[in-house]
Design an enzyme around this catalytic site. Structure first.
Site, PDB file in Angstrom:
ATOM      1  N   CYS A 185      53.958  41.598  86.375  1.00 17.89           N
ATOM      2  CA  CYS A 185      53.453  41.304  87.666  1.00 17.89           C
ATOM      3  C   CYS A 185      54.313  40.339  88.458  1.00 17.89           C
ATOM      4  O   CYS A 185      53.884  39.185  88.636  1.00 17.89           O
ATOM      5  CB  CYS A 185      51.777  40.841  87.255  1.00 17.89           C
ATOM      6  SG  CYS A 185      51.086  41.845  86.283  1.00 17.89           S
ATOM      7  N   GLU A 186      55.515  40.687  88.714  1.00 13.57           N
ATOM      8  CA  GLU A 186      56.546  40.024  89.385  1.00 13.57           C
ATOM      9  C   GLU A 186      57.410  40.874  90.159  1.00 13.57           C
ATOM     10  O   GLU A 186      58.035  42.143  89.555  1.00 13.57           O
ATOM     11  CB  GLU A 186      57.306  39.146  88.701  1.00 13.57           C
ATOM     12  CG  GLU A 186      56.646  38.139  87.780  1.00 13.57           C
ATOM     13  CD  GLU A 186      57.432  36.960  87.597  1.00 13.57           C
ATOM     14  OE1 GLU A 186      58.483  36.681  88.284  1.00 13.57           O
ATOM     15  OE2 GLU A 186      57.107  36.303  86.565  1.00 13.57           O
ATOM     16  N   ARG A 228      79.818  39.212  74.383  1.00  9.27           N
ATOM     17  CA  ARG A 228      79.189  40.279  75.100  1.00  9.27           C
ATOM     18  C   ARG A 228      80.364  41.355  74.872  1.00  9.27           C
ATOM     19  O   ARG A 228      79.988  42.686  74.702  1.00  9.27           O
ATOM     20  CB  ARG A 228      79.639  39.753  76.619  1.00  9.27           C
ATOM     21  CG  ARG A 228      79.081  41.114  77.558  1.00  9.27           C
ATOM     22  CD  ARG A 228      79.398  40.948  79.096  1.00  9.27           C
ATOM     23  NE  ARG A 228      79.224  39.613  79.333  1.00  9.27           N
ATOM     24  CZ  ARG A 228      78.030  39.159  79.821  1.00  9.27           C
ATOM     25  NH1 ARG A 228      77.143  39.988  80.388  1.00  9.27           N
ATOM     26  NH2 ARG A 228      78.029  37.913  80.392  1.00  9.27           N
ATOM     27  N   TYR A 266      70.398  37.580  87.204  1.00  8.91           N
ATOM     28  CA  TYR A 266      71.742  37.559  87.678  1.00  8.91           C
ATOM     29  C   TYR A 266      71.965  38.566  88.613  1.00  8.91           C
ATOM     30  O   TYR A 266      73.215  38.995  88.869  1.00  8.91           O
ATOM     31  CB  TYR A 266      72.929  37.697  86.688  1.00  8.91           C
ATOM     32  CG  TYR A 266      72.640  36.999  85.398  1.00  8.91           C
ATOM     33  CD1 TYR A 266      72.619  35.640  85.271  1.00  8.91           C
ATOM     34  CD2 TYR A 266      72.333  37.427  84.214  1.00  8.91           C
ATOM     35  CE1 TYR A 266      72.503  34.765  84.160  1.00  8.91           C
ATOM     36  CE2 TYR A 266      72.008  36.700  83.045  1.00  8.91           C
ATOM     37  CZ  TYR A 266      72.047  35.242  82.975  1.00  8.91           C
ATOM     38  OH  TYR A 266      71.835  34.720  81.947  1.00  8.91           O
ATOM     39  N   ARG A 307      68.251  40.621  82.427  1.00  6.71           N
ATOM     40  CA  ARG A 307      69.564  40.279  83.225  1.00  6.71           C
ATOM     41  C   ARG A 307      69.515  40.594  84.717  1.00  6.71           C
ATOM     42  O   ARG A 307      70.075  40.058  85.621  1.00  6.71           O
ATOM     43  CB  ARG A 307      70.961  40.960  82.528  1.00  6.71           C
ATOM     44  CG  ARG A 307      71.025  40.529  81.156  1.00  6.71           C
ATOM     45  CD  ARG A 307      72.433  41.004  80.482  1.00  6.71           C
ATOM     46  NE  ARG A 307      73.527  40.278  81.308  1.00  6.71           N
ATOM     47  CZ  ARG A 307      74.143  40.905  82.143  1.00  6.71           C
ATOM     48  NH1 ARG A 307      74.254  42.099  82.716  1.00  6.71           N
ATOM     49  NH2 ARG A 307      75.207  40.258  82.933  1.00  6.71           N
TER      50      ARG A 307
HETATM   51  N1  LLP Z   1      81.506  30.426  73.726  1.00  5.24           N
HETATM   52  C1  LLP Z   1      80.667  29.608  74.492  1.00  5.24           C
HETATM   53  C2  LLP Z   1      80.993  28.190  74.152  1.00  5.24           C
HETATM   54  C3  LLP Z   1      79.576  30.168  75.356  1.00  5.24           C
HETATM   55  O1  LLP Z   1      78.961  29.435  76.119  1.00  5.24           O
HETATM   56  C4  LLP Z   1      79.681  31.667  75.352  1.00  5.24           C
HETATM   57  C5  LLP Z   1      78.672  32.297  76.179  1.00  5.24           C
HETATM   58  C6  LLP Z   1      80.537  32.365  74.564  1.00  5.24           C
HETATM   59  C7  LLP Z   1      81.578  31.989  73.590  1.00  5.24           C
HETATM   60  C8  LLP Z   1      80.441  33.857  74.476  1.00  5.24           C
HETATM   61  O2  LLP Z   1      80.803  34.413  75.946  1.00  5.24           O
HETATM   62  P1  LLP Z   1      81.027  36.061  76.202  1.00  5.24           P
HETATM   63  O3  LLP Z   1      82.138  36.475  75.297  1.00  5.24           O
HETATM   64  O4  LLP Z   1      79.703  36.772  75.537  1.00  5.24           O
HETATM   65  O5  LLP Z   1      81.161  36.129  77.690  1.00  5.24           O
HETATM   66  N2  LLP Z   1      73.141  35.379  79.491  1.00  5.24           N
HETATM   67  C9  LLP Z   1      74.440  35.752  80.487  1.00  5.24           C
HETATM   68  C10 LLP Z   1      75.756  35.135  79.636  1.00  5.24           C
HETATM   69  C11 LLP Z   1      75.741  33.863  79.155  1.00  5.24           C
HETATM   70  C12 LLP Z   1      76.867  33.456  78.490  1.00  5.24           C
HETATM   71  C13 LLP Z   1      76.884  32.065  77.692  1.00  5.24           C
HETATM   72  N3  LLP Z   1      78.105  31.586  77.013  1.00  5.24           N
HETATM   73  C14 LLP Z   1      74.534  37.076  80.725  1.00  5.24           C
HETATM   74  O6  LLP Z   1      73.772  37.806  80.458  1.00  5.24           O
HETATM   75  O7  LLP Z   1      75.317  37.544  81.341  1.00  5.24           O
END
Ligand code: LLP
Length: 424
Positions: A350-351, A284, A324, A320
Protein backbone atom coordinates in the site's frame (compact mmCIF):
# COMPACT_ATOMS: atom_id res chain seq x y z
CA UNK A 1 13.51 -8.19 -24.05
CA UNK A 2 17.15 -7.87 -23.13
CA UNK A 3 19.02 -10.43 -21.06
CA UNK A 4 21.64 -8.73 -18.87
CA UNK A 5 25.25 -9.72 -19.37
CA UNK A 6 26.58 -12.37 -17.00
CA UNK A 7 23.21 -13.76 -15.97
CA UNK A 8 23.20 -17.42 -17.17
CA UNK A 9 19.68 -16.70 -18.49
CA UNK A 10 18.74 -17.90 -21.97
CA UNK A 11 15.65 -18.75 -23.96
CA UNK A 12 15.23 -22.36 -25.03
CA UNK A 13 12.14 -23.58 -26.91
CA UNK A 14 10.36 -20.33 -26.06
CA UNK A 15 10.93 -20.66 -22.30
CA UNK A 16 13.33 -18.63 -20.19
CA UNK A 17 15.91 -20.84 -18.47
CA UNK A 18 18.47 -20.24 -15.74
CA UNK A 19 21.24 -22.69 -16.57
CA UNK A 20 19.23 -25.79 -17.53
CA UNK A 21 16.15 -25.06 -15.45
CA UNK A 22 12.95 -23.67 -17.02
CA UNK A 23 11.89 -20.82 -14.76
CA UNK A 24 8.14 -21.21 -15.29
CA UNK A 25 8.29 -24.80 -14.07
CA UNK A 26 10.52 -23.75 -11.18
CA UNK A 27 7.90 -21.21 -10.10
CA UNK A 28 5.16 -23.84 -10.26
CA UNK A 29 7.17 -26.21 -8.08
CA UNK A 30 8.39 -23.71 -5.46
CA UNK A 31 5.84 -20.89 -5.58
CA UNK A 32 6.45 -17.15 -5.98
CA UNK A 33 8.04 -14.79 -5.14
CA UNK A 34 11.11 -16.99 -5.54
CA UNK A 35 14.77 -16.03 -5.82
CA UNK A 36 16.88 -18.32 -8.00
CA UNK A 37 20.65 -18.02 -8.25
CA UNK A 38 22.99 -19.58 -10.80
CA UNK A 39 26.04 -21.21 -9.27
CA UNK A 40 27.88 -21.06 -12.62
CA UNK A 41 27.22 -17.32 -12.96
CA UNK A 42 28.63 -16.66 -9.48
CA UNK A 43 31.73 -18.74 -10.09
CA UNK A 44 32.28 -17.13 -13.49
CA UNK A 45 32.08 -13.68 -11.96
CA UNK A 46 34.60 -14.77 -9.33
CA UNK A 47 36.87 -16.28 -11.99
CA UNK A 48 37.21 -12.88 -13.69
CA UNK A 49 38.68 -11.43 -10.47
CA UNK A 50 40.86 -14.50 -9.97
CA UNK A 51 42.25 -14.12 -13.52
CA UNK A 52 42.86 -10.42 -12.94
CA UNK A 53 44.82 -11.08 -9.74
CA UNK A 54 46.55 -14.30 -10.84
CA UNK A 55 50.18 -14.58 -9.85
CA UNK A 56 49.84 -11.90 -7.16
CA UNK A 57 49.68 -12.07 -3.44
CA UNK A 58 45.97 -11.29 -3.17
CA UNK A 59 42.82 -12.20 -1.28
CA UNK A 60 39.24 -11.67 -2.42
CA UNK A 61 36.83 -10.91 0.45
CA UNK A 62 33.25 -11.27 -0.77
CA UNK A 63 31.23 -8.33 0.65
CA UNK A 64 28.51 -10.50 2.12
CA UNK A 65 26.01 -7.68 2.59
CA UNK A 66 25.18 -8.13 -1.11
CA UNK A 67 23.69 -11.56 -0.47
CA UNK A 68 24.33 -13.24 2.85
CA UNK A 69 22.51 -16.56 2.39
CA UNK A 70 24.60 -19.23 4.14
CA UNK A 71 24.81 -21.39 1.00
CA UNK A 72 26.03 -18.44 -1.08
CA UNK A 73 28.71 -17.71 1.54
CA UNK A 74 29.67 -21.37 1.64
CA UNK A 75 30.10 -21.39 -2.14
CA UNK A 76 32.47 -18.41 -2.12
CA UNK A 77 34.39 -19.59 0.93
CA UNK A 78 34.90 -23.01 -0.65
CA UNK A 79 36.10 -21.24 -3.80
CA UNK A 80 38.84 -19.58 -1.71
CA UNK A 81 37.23 -16.25 -0.82
CA UNK A 82 37.29 -14.58 2.54
CA UNK A 83 34.36 -12.44 3.67
CA UNK A 84 34.01 -8.70 4.25
CA UNK A 85 31.61 -8.17 7.16
CA UNK A 86 29.95 -5.05 8.57
CA UNK A 87 28.23 -6.26 11.74
CA UNK A 88 28.29 -8.79 14.55
CA UNK A 89 25.45 -10.54 12.75
CA UNK A 90 27.55 -10.90 9.62
CA UNK A 91 30.45 -12.19 11.75
CA UNK A 92 28.20 -14.89 13.19
CA UNK A 93 26.86 -15.75 9.72
CA UNK A 94 30.38 -15.89 8.25
CA UNK A 95 31.53 -18.33 10.94
CA UNK A 96 28.32 -20.34 10.61
CA UNK A 97 28.99 -20.69 6.87
CA UNK A 98 32.45 -22.12 7.64
CA UNK A 99 34.62 -19.10 6.88
CA UNK A 100 37.91 -19.30 8.79
CA UNK A 101 38.26 -16.27 11.09
CA UNK A 102 41.58 -15.33 9.52
CA UNK A 103 39.76 -14.82 6.22
CA UNK A 104 37.35 -12.23 7.63
CA UNK A 105 37.77 -8.45 7.49
CA UNK A 106 35.49 -6.02 9.31
CA UNK A 107 34.31 -2.77 7.64
CA UNK A 108 31.80 -0.14 8.69
CA UNK A 109 31.62 3.23 10.46
CA UNK A 110 29.83 2.18 13.61
CA UNK A 111 31.20 -1.09 14.97
CA UNK A 112 30.05 -1.42 18.59
CA UNK A 113 32.46 -2.32 21.39
CA UNK A 114 30.72 -5.69 21.68
CA UNK A 115 31.22 -6.31 17.95
CA UNK A 116 34.90 -5.33 18.17
CA UNK A 117 35.35 -7.71 21.11
CA UNK A 118 33.62 -10.60 19.32
CA UNK A 119 35.79 -10.15 16.23
CA UNK A 120 39.00 -9.89 18.28
CA UNK A 121 37.99 -12.95 20.22
CA UNK A 122 37.86 -15.15 17.11
CA UNK A 123 40.94 -13.52 15.54
CA UNK A 124 39.83 -11.91 12.27
CA UNK A 125 42.35 -10.80 9.65
CA UNK A 126 41.81 -7.04 9.76
CA UNK A 127 39.63 -4.22 11.10
CA UNK A 128 39.04 -1.42 8.58
CA UNK A 129 38.96 1.62 10.83
CA UNK A 130 36.90 4.62 9.78
CA UNK A 131 37.58 7.31 12.42
CA UNK A 132 39.99 8.37 15.16
CA UNK A 133 37.30 7.64 17.73
CA UNK A 134 37.00 4.07 16.48
CA UNK A 135 40.80 3.74 16.60
CA UNK A 136 40.74 4.64 20.31
CA UNK A 137 37.83 2.32 21.01
CA UNK A 138 39.46 -0.67 19.34
CA UNK A 139 42.77 0.05 21.10
CA UNK A 140 41.01 0.12 24.47
CA UNK A 141 39.12 -3.11 23.79
CA UNK A 142 42.26 -4.89 22.57
CA UNK A 143 44.39 -3.72 25.52
CA UNK A 144 41.71 -4.89 27.95
CA UNK A 145 41.74 -8.30 26.25
CA UNK A 146 45.55 -8.42 26.22
CA UNK A 147 45.76 -8.72 22.43
CA UNK A 148 46.79 -6.61 19.44
CA UNK A 149 44.23 -5.83 16.75
CA UNK A 150 45.37 -5.90 13.10
CA UNK A 151 44.13 -2.71 11.43
CA UNK A 152 43.98 -0.74 8.25
CA UNK A 153 42.63 2.78 7.97
CA UNK A 154 39.81 3.34 5.55
CA UNK A 155 40.87 6.43 3.71
CA UNK A 156 38.41 8.64 1.92
CA UNK A 157 40.26 9.53 -1.29
CA UNK A 158 37.72 12.20 -2.33
CA UNK A 159 37.01 10.89 -5.80
CA UNK A 160 33.64 10.92 -7.50
CA UNK A 161 32.60 7.38 -8.36
CA UNK A 162 29.93 8.82 -10.68
CA UNK A 163 27.16 6.65 -9.32
CA UNK A 164 23.88 7.15 -7.44
CA UNK A 165 24.39 9.59 -4.50
CA UNK A 166 23.16 7.02 -1.96
CA UNK A 167 25.81 4.50 -2.98
CA UNK A 168 28.71 6.88 -3.57
CA UNK A 169 31.02 6.73 -0.58
CA UNK A 170 34.38 8.23 -1.50
CA UNK A 171 33.54 11.93 -1.48
CA UNK A 172 34.50 14.42 1.24
CA UNK A 173 30.86 14.88 2.23
CA UNK A 174 30.27 11.18 2.90
CA UNK A 175 30.28 9.74 6.40
CA UNK A 176 32.87 7.16 5.37
CA UNK A 177 36.57 6.88 6.05
CA UNK A 178 39.30 9.18 7.30
CA UNK A 179 39.98 12.23 5.13
CA UNK A 180 43.00 11.76 2.88
CA UNK A 181 44.77 14.79 4.37
CA UNK A 182 44.34 13.46 7.94
CA UNK A 183 45.38 9.89 7.19
CA UNK A 184 49.16 10.23 7.70
CA UNK A 185 48.72 11.63 11.21
CA UNK A 186 46.16 8.94 11.98
CA UNK A 187 48.62 6.24 10.89
CA UNK A 188 51.37 7.62 13.09
CA UNK A 189 48.95 7.71 16.00
CA UNK A 190 47.70 4.16 15.35
CA UNK A 191 51.29 2.92 15.12
CA UNK A 192 51.97 4.27 18.59
CA UNK A 193 48.96 2.64 20.25
CA UNK A 194 49.81 -0.59 22.12
CA UNK A 195 46.61 -2.45 21.22
CA UNK A 196 46.90 -1.95 17.47
CA UNK A 197 49.11 -3.36 14.72
CA UNK A 198 49.03 -1.51 11.40
CA UNK A 199 48.80 -4.02 8.55
CA UNK A 200 47.15 -2.22 5.66
CA UNK A 201 45.34 0.63 4.02
CA UNK A 202 41.75 0.53 2.77
CA UNK A 203 39.30 2.44 0.61
CA UNK A 204 35.91 1.89 -0.98
CA UNK A 205 34.68 4.67 -3.21
CA UNK A 206 31.15 3.57 -3.98
CA UNK A 207 29.00 0.98 -5.65
CA UNK A 208 27.71 0.23 -9.16
CA UNK A 209 30.78 1.95 -10.62
CA UNK A 210 30.91 1.57 -14.40
CA UNK A 211 34.04 3.58 -15.23
CA UNK A 212 37.71 2.76 -14.80
CA UNK A 213 38.86 6.37 -14.26
CA UNK A 214 37.59 6.83 -10.66
CA UNK A 215 39.35 3.62 -9.66
CA UNK A 216 42.66 4.73 -11.18
CA UNK A 217 42.27 8.09 -9.48
CA UNK A 218 41.61 6.51 -6.11
CA UNK A 219 44.50 4.07 -6.49
CA UNK A 220 46.91 6.89 -7.26
CA UNK A 221 45.85 8.75 -4.13
CA UNK A 222 46.14 5.59 -2.04
CA UNK A 223 49.64 4.89 -3.34
CA UNK A 224 50.70 8.48 -2.52
CA UNK A 225 49.62 7.82 1.01
CA UNK A 226 51.32 4.42 1.26
CA UNK A 227 54.57 6.11 0.25
CA UNK A 228 54.12 8.87 2.79
CA UNK A 229 53.24 6.49 5.63
CA UNK A 230 56.08 4.07 4.87
CA UNK A 231 58.51 6.98 4.69
CA UNK A 232 57.65 7.62 8.34
CA UNK A 233 58.61 4.04 9.25
CA UNK A 234 55.16 2.44 9.33
CA UNK A 235 55.06 -0.51 6.93
CA UNK A 236 51.85 -1.16 4.98
CA UNK A 237 51.61 -4.82 3.97
CA UNK A 238 48.32 -4.80 2.11
CA UNK A 239 46.25 -2.44 0.00
CA UNK A 240 42.51 -3.08 0.35
CA UNK A 241 40.79 -1.51 -2.61
CA UNK A 242 37.20 -2.17 -1.57
CA UNK A 243 34.49 -3.25 -3.98
CA UNK A 244 32.09 -1.29 -6.10
CA UNK A 245 32.40 -2.67 -9.60
CA UNK A 246 29.07 -2.31 -11.39
CA UNK A 247 26.99 -4.81 -13.32
CA UNK A 248 24.75 -4.64 -16.37
CA UNK A 249 21.25 -3.67 -15.21
CA UNK A 250 20.10 -1.58 -18.15
CA UNK A 251 22.79 -1.96 -20.77
CA UNK A 252 25.50 -0.68 -18.42
CA UNK A 253 28.99 -1.53 -19.62
CA UNK A 254 31.33 -1.68 -16.60
CA UNK A 255 34.88 -2.89 -17.24
CA UNK A 256 35.42 -6.61 -16.75
CA UNK A 257 37.03 -7.40 -13.41
CA UNK A 258 40.14 -8.87 -15.06
CA UNK A 259 40.64 -5.85 -17.32
CA UNK A 260 40.12 -3.44 -14.43
CA UNK A 261 42.68 -5.29 -12.35
CA UNK A 262 45.20 -5.46 -15.17
CA UNK A 263 45.01 -1.65 -15.35
CA UNK A 264 45.22 -1.20 -11.57
CA UNK A 265 48.12 -3.63 -11.18
CA UNK A 266 49.99 -1.89 -14.01
CA UNK A 267 49.63 1.34 -12.06
CA UNK A 268 50.81 -0.28 -8.82
CA UNK A 269 53.79 -1.83 -10.62
CA UNK A 270 54.66 1.44 -12.34
CA UNK A 271 54.88 3.04 -8.92
CA UNK A 272 57.18 0.29 -7.64
CA UNK A 273 54.70 -1.26 -5.22
CA UNK A 274 54.07 -4.55 -6.98
CA UNK A 275 55.11 -6.46 -3.87
CA UNK A 276 52.11 -5.34 -1.84
CA UNK A 277 49.36 -7.83 -1.04
CA UNK A 278 46.04 -6.84 -2.63
CA UNK A 279 42.74 -7.21 -0.78
CA UNK A 280 39.43 -6.55 -2.53
CA UNK A 281 35.83 -6.51 -1.30
CA UNK A 282 33.50 -7.10 -4.25
CA UNK A 283 29.83 -7.74 -3.55
CA UNK A 284 27.35 -6.89 -6.31
CA UNK A 285 29.64 -7.90 -9.17
CA UNK A 286 29.93 -11.46 -7.79
CA UNK A 287 26.23 -12.15 -7.27
CA UNK A 288 24.06 -9.44 -8.84
CA UNK A 289 23.49 -10.90 -12.25
CA UNK A 290 23.54 -14.49 -10.99
CA UNK A 291 20.06 -14.05 -9.51
CA UNK A 292 16.47 -13.54 -10.64
CA UNK A 293 13.28 -13.01 -8.70
CA UNK A 294 10.30 -14.92 -10.09
CA UNK A 295 6.93 -13.33 -9.58
CA UNK A 296 3.43 -14.20 -10.78
CA UNK A 297 1.10 -11.73 -12.50
CA UNK A 298 -1.94 -11.37 -10.22
CA UNK A 299 -4.04 -8.76 -12.01
CA UNK A 300 -3.85 -6.70 -15.17
CA UNK A 301 -5.32 -3.26 -14.70
CA UNK A 302 -5.32 -1.31 -17.96
CA UNK A 303 -6.19 2.36 -17.64
CA UNK A 304 -6.57 5.56 -19.64
CA UNK A 305 -3.16 6.87 -18.54
CA UNK A 306 -1.25 3.81 -17.45
CA UNK A 307 -1.53 0.08 -17.61
CA UNK A 308 -0.68 -1.56 -14.31
CA UNK A 309 0.54 -5.11 -14.02
CA UNK A 310 0.17 -6.19 -10.40
CA UNK A 311 2.54 -8.98 -9.40
CA UNK A 312 3.07 -10.91 -6.17
CA UNK A 313 6.59 -9.58 -5.47
CA UNK A 314 6.88 -6.13 -3.93
CA UNK A 315 9.22 -3.50 -2.52
CA UNK A 316 9.75 -5.70 0.54
CA UNK A 317 11.34 -8.31 -1.78
CA UNK A 318 12.86 -5.95 -4.36
CA UNK A 319 13.63 -2.68 -2.54
CA UNK A 320 16.05 -1.19 -5.06
CA UNK A 321 13.54 0.58 -7.37
CA UNK A 322 11.84 2.27 -4.39
CA UNK A 323 15.15 3.20 -2.75
CA UNK A 324 17.34 4.21 -5.69
CA UNK A 325 14.96 4.43 -8.65
CA UNK A 326 16.91 1.41 -9.82
CA UNK A 327 16.20 -0.35 -13.09
CA UNK A 328 15.80 -4.12 -13.19
CA UNK A 329 15.04 -5.84 -16.48
CA UNK A 330 11.71 -7.70 -16.37
CA UNK A 331 11.54 -10.78 -18.57
CA UNK A 332 8.59 -13.04 -19.38
CA UNK A 333 9.37 -16.70 -18.67
CA UNK A 334 7.33 -17.88 -21.66
CA UNK A 335 6.96 -16.43 -25.13
CA UNK A 336 3.47 -15.19 -26.04
CA UNK A 337 2.43 -14.50 -29.61
CA UNK A 338 0.26 -11.49 -28.65
CA UNK A 339 1.64 -8.04 -29.37
CA UNK A 340 3.25 -6.23 -26.49
CA UNK A 341 1.70 -3.43 -24.47
CA UNK A 342 3.29 -0.91 -22.14
CA UNK A 343 2.95 -1.98 -18.49
CA UNK A 344 4.05 -0.52 -15.20
CA UNK A 345 4.84 -3.47 -12.98
CA UNK A 346 3.93 -2.94 -9.33
CA UNK A 347 3.58 -4.94 -6.14
CA UNK A 348 0.64 -5.30 -3.75
CA UNK A 349 2.05 -3.04 -1.01
CA UNK A 350 0.00 0.00 0.00
CA UNK A 351 2.46 2.66 -1.20
CA UNK A 352 2.97 4.35 -4.54
CA UNK A 353 6.70 3.71 -4.07
CA UNK A 354 5.98 0.02 -4.49
CA UNK A 355 6.93 -0.33 -8.14
CA UNK A 356 9.29 -2.77 -9.80
CA UNK A 357 9.49 -1.46 -13.36
CA UNK A 358 7.90 1.44 -15.20
CA UNK A 359 6.64 1.47 -18.77
CA UNK A 360 7.85 -1.94 -19.89
CA UNK A 361 6.90 -3.49 -23.20
CA UNK A 362 5.48 -6.90 -22.34
CA UNK A 363 3.10 -9.47 -23.81
CA UNK A 364 1.54 -10.96 -20.70
CA UNK A 365 -1.56 -12.58 -19.26
CA UNK A 366 -2.79 -13.04 -15.73
CA UNK A 367 -1.02 -16.01 -14.14
CA UNK A 368 2.18 -15.55 -16.16
CA UNK A 369 5.48 -15.74 -14.34
CA UNK A 370 7.91 -12.85 -14.82
CA UNK A 371 11.61 -12.92 -14.02
CA UNK A 372 13.03 -9.76 -12.47
CA UNK A 373 16.67 -9.85 -13.53
CA UNK A 374 19.86 -8.73 -11.76
CA UNK A 375 18.27 -9.65 -8.42
CA UNK A 376 21.15 -11.57 -6.86
CA UNK A 377 22.59 -8.58 -4.97
CA UNK A 378 20.96 -6.24 -2.46
CA UNK A 379 17.49 -7.71 -2.87
CA UNK A 380 17.03 -10.63 -0.50
CA UNK A 381 19.67 -9.18 1.85
CA UNK A 382 17.60 -5.97 2.10
CA UNK A 383 14.20 -7.70 2.11
CA UNK A 384 11.76 -7.01 4.93
CA UNK A 385 8.43 -8.27 6.22
CA UNK A 386 6.63 -4.98 5.53
CA UNK A 387 2.86 -5.48 5.26
CA UNK A 388 3.44 -8.77 7.13
CA UNK A 389 4.57 -10.36 3.90
CA UNK A 390 6.62 -13.52 4.16
CA UNK A 391 10.13 -13.13 2.87
CA UNK A 392 10.72 -15.21 -0.26
CA UNK A 393 12.12 -18.68 -0.76
CA UNK A 394 15.57 -19.02 -2.37
CA UNK A 395 17.00 -21.77 -4.56
CA UNK A 396 20.43 -22.39 -6.02
CA UNK A 397 20.65 -23.74 -9.58
CA UNK A 398 23.56 -25.91 -10.66
CA UNK A 399 23.03 -27.27 -14.19
CA UNK A 400 19.67 -29.03 -13.94
CA UNK A 401 19.89 -29.38 -10.13
CA UNK A 402 17.77 -27.21 -7.85
CA UNK A 403 18.65 -26.87 -4.16
CA UNK A 404 16.46 -24.99 -1.72
CA UNK A 405 18.78 -22.67 0.23
CA UNK A 406 16.10 -20.79 2.16
CA UNK A 407 12.53 -21.70 2.94
CA UNK A 408 9.82 -19.09 2.67
CA UNK A 409 8.94 -17.47 6.04
CA UNK A 410 5.74 -18.59 7.69
CA UNK A 411 3.36 -16.12 9.31
CA UNK A 412 4.14 -17.69 12.69
CA UNK A 413 7.89 -17.04 12.05
CA UNK A 414 7.05 -13.39 11.65
CA UNK A 415 5.58 -12.95 15.10
CA UNK A 416 7.57 -15.62 16.91
CA UNK A 417 9.57 -13.00 18.85
CA UNK A 418 6.60 -10.80 19.70
CA UNK A 419 4.75 -11.02 23.02
CA UNK A 420 1.06 -10.26 23.64
CA UNK A 421 0.06 -8.16 26.61
CA UNK A 422 -1.11 -10.16 29.63
CA UNK A 423 -4.91 -10.30 29.86
CA UNK A 424 -6.38 -8.41 32.83
N1 LLP B 1 33.13 -2.74 0.91
C1 LLP B 1 32.48 -1.79 1.62
C2 LLP B 1 33.16 -1.13 2.72
C3 LLP B 1 31.16 -1.47 1.27
O1 LLP B 1 30.52 -0.52 1.96
C4 LLP B 1 30.52 -2.12 0.19
C5 LLP B 1 29.14 -1.80 -0.17
C6 LLP B 1 31.24 -3.11 -0.50
C7 LLP B 1 32.56 -3.38 -0.12
C8 LLP B 1 30.66 -3.87 -1.65
O2 LLP B 1 30.34 -3.04 -2.71
P1 LLP B 1 29.83 -3.64 -4.09
O3 LLP B 1 30.96 -4.42 -4.71
O4 LLP B 1 28.67 -4.54 -3.78
O5 LLP B 1 29.43 -2.47 -4.88
N2 LLP B 1 22.24 -1.36 -1.42
C9 LLP B 1 22.90 -0.65 -2.50
C10 LLP B 1 24.38 -0.90 -2.48
C11 LLP B 1 25.03 -0.50 -1.18
C12 LLP B 1 26.51 -0.78 -1.14
C13 LLP B 1 27.06 -0.59 0.23
N3 LLP B 1 28.46 -0.90 0.38
C14 LLP B 1 22.28 -1.07 -3.82
O6 LLP B 1 21.36 -1.90 -3.82
O7 LLP B 1 22.66 -0.56 -4.88
Amino acid sequence: MRIPHGSALHVQDGDLHLEQVALKTLATTHGTPLFAYSKAAMLQALAAYQRGLAGRSAQIFYAMKANSNLAVLQLFVQAGCGLDIVSGGELARALQAGCPANRIIFSGVGKSRAELRAALDVGIACFNIESLAELEALNAVAVAMGVQAPISLRVNPDVDAQTHPYISTGLKDNKFGIAHEDALQAYLHAHALPGLRVVGIDCHIGSQITQTAPYLDAMNKMLDLVQAVEAQGVPIAHIDFGGGLGIDYAGDTPPNADELWRALLALIDARGMGNKTIFIEPGRSLVGNAGVCLTEVQYLKPGAHKNFCIVDAAMNDLPRPALYQAFHEILPTQTRSATTQTWTVVGPICESGDWIGRDRELAIETGDVLAVASAGAYCMSMASNYNTRNRAKEVLIDGDQVTVIRERDTYADQWALERMLPQA
